[in-house]
Motif scaffolding. Structure first.
Motif, PDB file in Angstrom:
ATOM      1  N   HIS A 171      17.722 -78.369 -41.731  1.00  0.00           N
ATOM      2  CA  HIS A 171      16.293 -78.641 -41.923  1.00  0.00           C
ATOM      3  C   HIS A 171      15.938 -79.277 -43.269  1.00  0.00           C
ATOM      4  N   CYS A 172      16.914 -79.509 -44.140  1.00  0.00           N
ATOM      5  CA  CYS A 172      16.584 -80.109 -45.439  1.00  0.00           C
ATOM      6  C   CYS A 172      16.712 -81.628 -45.422  1.00  0.00           C
ATOM      7  N   GLN A 173      17.236 -82.207 -44.354  1.00  0.00           N
ATOM      8  CA  GLN A 173      17.414 -83.654 -44.282  1.00  0.00           C
ATOM      9  C   GLN A 173      16.234 -84.310 -43.559  1.00  0.00           C
ATOM     10  N   GLU A 174      15.996 -85.558 -43.874  1.00  0.00           N
ATOM     11  CA  GLU A 174      14.895 -86.281 -43.245  1.00  0.00           C
ATOM     12  C   GLU A 174      15.327 -86.756 -41.863  1.00  0.00           C
ATOM     13  N   THR A 178      12.334 -82.597 -38.620  1.00  0.00           N
ATOM     14  CA  THR A 178      11.828 -82.022 -39.866  1.00  0.00           C
ATOM     15  C   THR A 178      10.568 -82.753 -40.314  1.00  0.00           C
ATOM     16  N   SER A 182       8.837 -78.449 -43.837  1.00  0.00           N
ATOM     17  CA  SER A 182      10.072 -77.758 -43.440  1.00  0.00           C
ATOM     18  C   SER A 182      11.230 -78.124 -44.361  1.00  0.00           C
ATOM     19  N   ARG A 183      11.255 -79.381 -44.828  1.00  0.00           N
ATOM     20  CA  ARG A 183      12.319 -79.768 -45.771  1.00  0.00           C
ATOM     21  C   ARG A 183      12.168 -79.028 -47.090  1.00  0.00           C
ATOM     22  N   ASP A 187      14.841 -76.455 -48.706  1.00  0.00           N
ATOM     23  CA  ASP A 187      15.340 -76.653 -50.072  1.00  0.00           C
ATOM     24  C   ASP A 187      15.142 -75.406 -50.924  1.00  0.00           C
TER      25      ASP A 187
END
Length: 512
Positions: A171-174, A178, A182-183, A187
């Motif tokens: 969930h941290c990637q574009e 997401t 959520s990113r 993080d």
């Protein structure tokens, strides 16, 4: 058993008005943490639950918010300590499953963006819940302050960490599943996990400090292993991106330890029929090549397997894939081939094989993007071959002179790279230039005149760079052909009236 909301109220009351000790929880009739989590797990797994599962997640978040860290680690129940840790693992897995991407049943491995509408909201809720749990585990309470028998917070943290890492990487990637919120939540959770594990960076979390032993990467890869075989990796669209995210954060010397776990998925991705998956797989392979010792790659013919996988991609017509493959091959070939020997070198090697195929494709290629990619790598291969480029001199000359005749657009990327290859060819195979002087000189003079009189929208800086590189080729030819170029250019100077061309010729004449 009571509903979680009633238990939360009792925990809140106990925390505000009573000393945190075992009889306190007994008087309030608060069940052990293992029993509460089991009840929550039943609700999360039940399809007949009257209320929405999101409210169950809210209960978990409130539970972690109100509960005392000692109660969360309470082992007074009759279950084994390992059972309590397993309960936390099951809860973490259930929460990550709640925010997981929908299963993809097609061979494409992708879903429409509309299928991910609810994922960012769920991910934010789950990330906040995990952060509360980490904050309580980070408190690291001392057993001496109460009558409760608690388990080690590190045992819980180490057990759930692989699930947290996969969740954060998802969930941290574009990506389509997401959004900014959520990113950010992912993080922040990742930063909290790094802090809770007493690490400084994500890489240290995964690899471990060199003096302290292993990190979490082995456990994370073991957790992901069932999702990364040929029958399952496309079921979850995030799997390949999570794998690459992990791989990018592990470098020398730690990656070698996990080579057997990371090489097969990388080859699997690169062998897919979709170009974007091939590119992702090849980039993973390049990272492995750059961060694993040559001895490890050469063992069991691993490097040879990677070479064959990359070589087969050279037949593709996709410029983006060719660019990635050639870059990877340039990193791999030095491991497979020793530096060339100028004397007694008879047998062609893999450099020759790849170079032959590149020249074959360049001769017939008419697509500008592919021509640019091939031309970009031509100087490097020419330099790597060294004097052994004489094996391919006839075809190389034909390709270079042919590319110089074709306009490449305002930036002239292909022709600039070909001029670099021209210079490298002269420098590496200079004993053979005298017999080719006439053809090469005519082509260069024609090229200089065409550029000098060009009316296309080529920027002046690009035109000047073309002229400088072409002049440099003339100077190199002159040096290796015993100043014959200087003599031949005398007649050209007398008949030429173009100031730009004369300036280039003057620079050749002035070279000592």
């Amino acid at each position: 058993m009571e509903d979680p909301s009633e238990i939360i109220q009792k925990l809140q009351l106990a925390g505000k008005h009573m000393t945190v000790q075992e009889d306190c929880y007994e008087r309030m009739q608060v069940p052990a943490v293992e029993q509460v989590i089991r009840k929550i797990l039943e609700d999360l797994s039940s399809d007949k639950l009257k209320r929405h599962k999101g409210s169950v997640v809210d209960d978990v978040r409130d539970l972690f918010l109100q509960a005392d860290p000692l109660w969360l680690l309470d082992s007074r129940s009759q279950c084994d300590t390992s059972d309590i840790v397993q309960t936390y693992i099951d809860l973490t897995a259930a929460l990550t499953q709640y925010s997981a991407l929908p299963r993809c049943e097609t061979d494409i491995g992708e879903l429409p963006d509309s299928a991910y509408n609810t994922i960012p909201i769920r991910a934010c809720s789950v990330a906040q819940t995990f952060q509360l749990l980490l904050s309580k585990l980070s408190a690291r309470p001392e057993q001496a302050t109460c009558h409760l028998t608690t388990i080690s917070p590190d045992s819980v943290l180490n057990a759930i960490l692989p699930h947290l890492v996969v969740f954060c990487a998802t969930h941290c990637q574009e990506k389509p599943w997401t959004n900014a919120a959520s990113r950010l939540a992912a993080d922040e959770l990742l930063a909290a996990a790094v802090q809770a594990a007493r690490c400084k960076t994500v890489s240290e979390l995964l690899c471990g400090a060199q003096e302290e032993g292993r990190g979490a990467l082995g456990a994370v890869l073991h957790l992901m292993k069932p999702q990364m075989n040929k029958n399952t990796w496309k079921l979850n669209p995030a799997t390949k991106h999570v794998f690459r995210w992990l791989l990018q954060r592990v470098r020398r010397p730690w990656l070698a330890e996990h080579l057997d776990a990371v090489l097969p998925p990388s080859l699997l991705f690169s062998d897919d029929y979709r170009t974007e998956n091939k590119i992702l797989g090849v980039r993973c392979l390049q990272h492995i090549i750059d961060n694993v010792p040559a001895a490890e790659l050469l063992q069991y013919n691993r490097a040879q397997v990677v070479y064959h996988a990359l070589y087969n991609h050279l037949y593709t017509p996709e410029a983006s894939l060719i660019q990635t493959v050639l870059s990877c091959l340039l990193d791999l070939l030095p491991l497979l081939e020793k530096p060339h020997v100028t004397r007694g070198q008879q047998r062609a090697n893999r450099y020759d094989k790849v170079f032959c195929l590149i020249l074959t494709h360049m001769e017939v290629e008419d697509k500008i993007p592919l021509r640019r990619v091939y031309a970009k790598h031509l100087p490097v291969f020419t330099e790597r071959l060294g004097i052994l480029v004489v094996r391919h001199l006839k075809r190389l000359q034909r390709v270079i002179l042919g590319y110089l005749e074709v306009y490449d657009g305002p930036e002239e990327a292909a022709r600039l790279c070909v001029l670099q290859a021209f210079q490298s060819m002269i420098q590496q195979a200079w004993p053979r230039m005298s017999m080719r002087l006439e053809v090469l000189l005519k082509s260069l003079l024609k090229f200089i005149y065409d550029v000098a009189t060009d009316q296309s929208p080529t920027p002046p800086r690009v035109r000047e760079e073309l002229l400088q590189d072409a002049t440099r080729c003339l100077i190199l030819l002159n040096r290796c052909c015993e100043r014959k170029v200087t003599v031949l250019l005398e007649g050209v100077r007398q008949s030429c009236e173009n100031a730009t061309v004369l300036d280039c010729l003057q620079r050749v004449q002035q070279d000592v």
